[in-house]
Design a protein around this motif. Structure first.
Motif, PDB file in Angstrom:
ATOM      1  N   ASP A  86       0.843  -1.194   0.000  1.00 20.62           N
ATOM      2  CA  ASP A  86       0.000   0.000   0.000  1.00 20.62           C
ATOM      3  C   ASP A  86       0.875   1.239   0.000  1.00 20.62           C
ATOM      4  OD1 ASP A  86      -2.669  -0.619  -0.250  1.00 20.62           O
ATOM      5  OD2 ASP A  86      -2.997  -0.932   1.879  1.00 20.62           O
ATOM      6  N   TYR A  87       0.495   2.212  -0.816  1.00 15.42           N
ATOM      7  CA  TYR A  87       1.211   3.484  -0.851  1.00 15.42           C
ATOM      8  C   TYR A  87       1.073   4.204   0.491  1.00 15.42           C
ATOM      9  CZ  TYR A  87       0.295   2.452  -5.791  1.00 15.42           C
ATOM     10  OH  TYR A  87       0.185   1.829  -7.009  1.00 15.42           O
ATOM     11  N   SER A  88       1.957   5.130   0.749  1.00 16.76           N
ATOM     12  CA  SER A  88       1.828   5.979   1.940  1.00 16.76           C
ATOM     13  C   SER A  88       0.441   6.618   1.930  1.00 16.76           C
ATOM     14  CB  SER A  88       2.894   7.091   1.915  1.00 16.76           C
ATOM     15  OG  SER A  88       4.191   6.539   1.964  1.00 16.76           O
ATOM     16  N   GLY A  89      -0.261   6.537   3.064  1.00 16.94           N
ATOM     17  CA  GLY A  89      -1.600   7.111   3.155  1.00 16.94           C
ATOM     18  C   GLY A  89      -2.708   6.160   2.740  1.00 16.94           C
ATOM     19  N   TYR A  90      -2.363   4.983   2.252  1.00 14.46           N
ATOM     20  CA  TYR A  90      -3.358   3.972   1.874  1.00 14.46           C
ATOM     21  C   TYR A  90      -3.386   2.869   2.927  1.00 14.46           C
ATOM     22  CZ  TYR A  90      -4.456   5.532  -2.904  1.00 14.46           C
ATOM     23  OH  TYR A  90      -4.915   6.239  -3.988  1.00 14.46           O
ATOM     24  N   GLY A  91      -4.581   2.308   3.160  1.00  8.59           N
ATOM     25  CA  GLY A  91      -4.692   1.197   4.097  1.00  8.59           C
ATOM     26  C   GLY A  91      -4.120   1.569   5.445  1.00  8.59           C
ATOM     27  N   GLN A  92      -3.218   0.738   5.953  1.00  9.43           N
ATOM     28  CA  GLN A  92      -2.576   0.996   7.236  1.00  9.43           C
ATOM     29  C   GLN A  92      -1.174   1.582   7.077  1.00  9.43           C
ATOM     30  OE1 GLN A  92      -4.239   0.803  10.040  1.00  9.43           O
ATOM     31  NE2 GLN A  92      -6.052   0.021   8.969  1.00  9.43           N
ATOM     32  N   SER A  93      -0.852   2.054   5.874  1.00 13.22           N
ATOM     33  CA  SER A  93       0.431   2.730   5.663  1.00 13.22           C
ATOM     34  C   SER A  93       0.334   4.170   6.152  1.00 13.22           C
ATOM     35  CB  SER A  93       0.808   2.718   4.174  1.00 13.22           C
ATOM     36  OG  SER A  93       1.003   1.403   3.702  1.00 13.22           O
ATOM     37  N   THR A  94       1.371   4.641   6.782  1.00 14.86           N
ATOM     38  CA  THR A  94       1.358   5.994   7.343  1.00 14.86           C
ATOM     39  C   THR A  94       1.755   7.026   6.291  1.00 14.86           C
ATOM     40  OG1 THR A  94       3.678   5.923   8.066  1.00 14.86           O
ATOM     41  CG2 THR A  94       2.008   5.040   9.589  1.00 14.86           C
ATOM     42  N   GLY A  95       1.594   8.302   6.650  1.00 15.32           N
ATOM     43  CA  GLY A  95       2.024   9.386   5.778  1.00 15.32           C
ATOM     44  C   GLY A  95       0.948   9.844   4.816  1.00 15.32           C
ATOM     45  N   LYS A  96       1.360  10.682   3.893  1.00 14.11           N
ATOM     46  CA  LYS A  96       0.453  11.260   2.906  1.00 14.11           C
ATOM     47  C   LYS A  96       0.810  10.727   1.523  1.00 14.11           C
ATOM     48  CE  LYS A  96      -1.005  15.752   1.054  1.00 14.11           C
ATOM     49  NZ  LYS A  96      -0.794  17.224   1.088  1.00 14.11           N
ATOM     50  N   THR A  97      -0.206  10.518   0.714  1.00 16.90           N
ATOM     51  CA  THR A  97       0.044  10.023  -0.637  1.00 16.90           C
ATOM     52  C   THR A  97       0.444  11.170  -1.548  1.00 16.90           C
ATOM     53  OG1 THR A  97      -1.807   8.521  -0.226  1.00 16.90           O
ATOM     54  CG2 THR A  97      -0.819   8.478  -2.404  1.00 16.90           C
ATOM     55  N   THR A  98       1.646  11.095  -2.068  1.00 17.31           N
ATOM     56  CA  THR A  98       2.114  12.056  -3.069  1.00 17.31           C
ATOM     57  C   THR A  98       2.890  11.276  -4.118  1.00 17.31           C
ATOM     58  OG1 THR A  98       4.275  12.470  -2.027  1.00 17.31           O
ATOM     59  CG2 THR A  98       2.413  13.840  -1.284  1.00 17.31           C
ATOM     60  N   GLU A  99       3.142  11.912  -5.246  1.00 15.07           N
ATOM     61  CA  GLU A  99       3.920  11.253  -6.291  1.00 15.07           C
ATOM     62  C   GLU A  99       5.289  10.826  -5.759  1.00 15.07           C
ATOM     63  OE1 GLU A  99       5.123  13.777  -9.480  1.00 15.07           O
ATOM     64  OE2 GLU A  99       5.629  12.101 -10.821  1.00 15.07           O
ATOM     65  N   CYS A 100       5.979  11.751  -5.088  1.00 10.41           N
ATOM     66  CA  CYS A 100       7.316  11.434  -4.575  1.00 10.41           C
ATOM     67  C   CYS A 100       7.271  10.326  -3.542  1.00 10.41           C
ATOM     68  CB  CYS A 100       7.959  12.685  -3.978  1.00 10.41           C
ATOM     69  SG  CYS A 100       8.430  13.907  -5.211  1.00 10.41           S
ATOM     70  N   ASN A 101       6.242  10.316  -2.707  1.00 12.00           N
ATOM     71  CA  ASN A 101       6.143   9.267  -1.695  1.00 12.00           C
ATOM     72  C   ASN A 101       5.910   7.895  -2.334  1.00 12.00           C
ATOM     73  OD1 ASN A 101       6.713  10.707   0.606  1.00 12.00           O
ATOM     74  ND2 ASN A 101       4.575  11.079   1.155  1.00 12.00           N
ATOM     75  N   THR A 102       5.144   7.860  -3.428  1.00 16.80           N
ATOM     76  CA  THR A 102       4.929   6.545  -4.065  1.00 16.80           C
ATOM     77  C   THR A 102       6.232   6.009  -4.668  1.00 16.80           C
ATOM     78  OG1 THR A 102       4.213   7.525  -6.181  1.00 16.80           O
ATOM     79  CG2 THR A 102       2.494   7.009  -4.563  1.00 16.80           C
ATOM     80  N   TYR A 103       7.108   6.906  -5.134  1.00 20.55           N
ATOM     81  CA  TYR A 103       8.410   6.453  -5.621  1.00 20.55           C
ATOM     82  C   TYR A 103       9.243   5.888  -4.466  1.00 20.55           C
ATOM     83  CZ  TYR A 103       7.354   9.159  -9.879  1.00 20.55           C
ATOM     84  OH  TYR A 103       6.771   9.655 -11.014  1.00 20.55           O
ATOM     85  N   ALA A 104       9.184   6.553  -3.318  1.00 19.10           N
ATOM     86  CA  ALA A 104       9.902   6.051  -2.144  1.00 19.10           C
ATOM     87  C   ALA A 104       9.295   4.731  -1.672  1.00 19.10           C
ATOM     88  CB  ALA A 104       9.863   7.095  -1.023  1.00 19.10           C
ATOM     89  N   ASP A 105       7.976   4.604  -1.802  1.00 16.61           N
ATOM     90  CA  ASP A 105       7.294   3.368  -1.391  1.00 16.61           C
ATOM     91  C   ASP A 105       7.771   2.176  -2.214  1.00 16.61           C
ATOM     92  OD1 ASP A 105       5.824   4.992   0.328  1.00 16.61           O
ATOM     93  OD2 ASP A 105       4.097   5.120  -1.017  1.00 16.61           O
ATOM     94  N   VAL A 106       7.745   2.329  -3.540  1.00 11.83           N
ATOM     95  CA  VAL A 106       8.132   1.198  -4.391  1.00 11.83           C
ATOM     96  C   VAL A 106       9.615   0.871  -4.203  1.00 11.83           C
ATOM     97  CG1 VAL A 106       8.768   2.441  -6.523  1.00 11.83           C
ATOM     98  CG2 VAL A 106       7.714   0.175  -6.667  1.00 11.83           C
ATOM     99  N   ASP A 107      10.433   1.887  -3.940  1.00 10.92           N
ATOM    100  CA  ASP A 107      11.856   1.638  -3.684  1.00 10.92           C
ATOM    101  C   ASP A 107      12.057   0.822  -2.406  1.00 10.92           C
ATOM    102  OD1 ASP A 107      12.614   2.952  -5.963  1.00 10.92           O
ATOM    103  OD2 ASP A 107      13.393   4.739  -4.961  1.00 10.92           O
TER     104      ASP A 107
END
Length: 357
Positions: A104-125
């Motif tokens: 789950d991306y940041s901000g989705y489900g039980q993942s913390t933080g806010k969903t942003t484009e940059c955060n999704t890149y950090a998530d997949v990394d």
């Protein structure tokens, strides 16, 4: 238009299900291992919490297949979380005989933080790093899969990792702004500039898109396919929409052929590159939507990676019908049933807003 569009994109690009469809707890009876109590446990599933370079903690699940030789890293679409995707993940692992990691991306489900484009890149990394370090997955064993908005982090990762086994793009977007407007150039405020990164992907790419997609026009998938360096025969599903491609028998068959072809081509032509990879038993990039019978079980093939420990099963309440039952229904009529019921109301809202990917 630029300022207005960027603010609209920032506000409406992400639709995490609210409330989340699952919870994560530590199970004292299993030494404090994480589990998702909403569904029965499975011995081949790990529930993980991963720290990203942005400081967020994201939830991921790893599904192990005993005969796999490849791993699929799946970045899901908008308005869905692991609870809604879990059942599909389990069945894809079974059908394709692969290990599968979803998150789950940041901000989705039980993942913390806010969903942003940059955060999704950090998530997949963070997920990619976990696969390499915790599960021993090599780049040559990894297939990355991006659905809709998930094509953003998927293409970004694939553009930076040269030796991946393959890429799957499921109803992908050219860019965030291009979902709204037929712009001819890339603006600085646009998000997920897939159109500009596609040429940096060096492995075989499969593109699948519905011809009746009312959210992301099929032209997005077709243009991305044209930009691929190593083209695999695409799948244009006649009459397919944005959230129902997995209901078509062609979907799993074509995906399975792709996974098998990657394994065969790796074994046969180790390291040799071709401009176009053609699947064996499918003629030309045609618009399919017919209903071949669905193979009950994939042949022992390639898929997965050698993971160290045997993992536990924990997964969220499934809000999607089982892939088997849905495919059975789709065989009776070429038109799929309405998919992902739990997000229908979100889809209607997003359609009115004009941002539904």
């Amino acid at each position: 238009m630029g300022g207005i569009t960027s603010s609209i994109a920032a506000k409406f690009a992400f639709f995490p299900p609210s409330p989340p469809s699952y919870t994560v707890i530590a199970d004292d009876s299993c030494g404090g291992r994480l589990c998702i109590p909403e569904v029965p446990r499975r011995d081949n599933v790990d529930v993980l919490k991963l720290r990203t370079r942005k400081g967020n903690e994201i939830v991921a699940i790893h599904i192990k297949h005993p005969k796999s030789t490849a791993t699929l890293l799946y970045s899901h679409g908008n308005a869905a979380d692991l609870g809604q995707m879990f059942e599909l993940f389990v069945e894809l692992s079974l059908r394709l005989r692969i290990n599968l990691m979803g998150y789950d991306y940041s901000g989705y489900g039980q993942s913390t933080g806010k969903t942003t484009e940059c955060n999704t890149y950090a998530d997949v990394d963070a997920v990619y790093k976990c696969l390499k370090e915790q599960y021993g997955v090599k780049d040559e064993q990894l297939i990355v899969y991006g659905q809709s908005v998930g094509s953003g982090p998927t293409i970004d990762l694939a553009s930076r990792v040269p030796n991946l086994r393959g890429v799957v793009l499921h109803s992908p977007i050219l860019s965030g702004l291009r979902v709204l407007y037929p712009v001819k150039r890339t603006y600085w405020f646009d998000i997920y500039k897939n159109i500009d990164k596609m040429g940096m992907v060096n492995c075989p790419v499969l593109v699948m898109h519905g011809t009746a997609d009312e959210v992301v026009d099929c032209s997005h998938g077709k243009q991305l396919w044209e930009l691929c360096k190593e083209k695999y025969e695409p799948l244009w599903l006649s009459g397919g929409g944005h959230c129902n491609l997995e209901l078509y028998p062609e979907f799993i068959r074509h995906l399975k052929k792709f996974v098998l072809s990657l394994s065969k081509s790796k074994a046969a032509t180790n390291g040799s590159k071709e401009t176009t990879v053609v699947s064996e038993s499918q003629p030309k990039p045609s618009e399919s939507g017919t209903s071949d019978s669905f193979e009950p079980c994939p042949k022992p093939s390639e898929s997965g990676t050698s993971d160290g420990s045997e993992l536990r099963p924990d997964a969220p309440e499934v809000s999607r019908n089982s892939l088997d039952s849905r495919l059975e229904k789709s065989k009776k009529s070429n038109k799929p049933e309405k998919s992902r019921m739990s997000t229908d109301h979100v889809d209607r809202f997003r359609r009115r807003k004009g941002l539904v990917w």
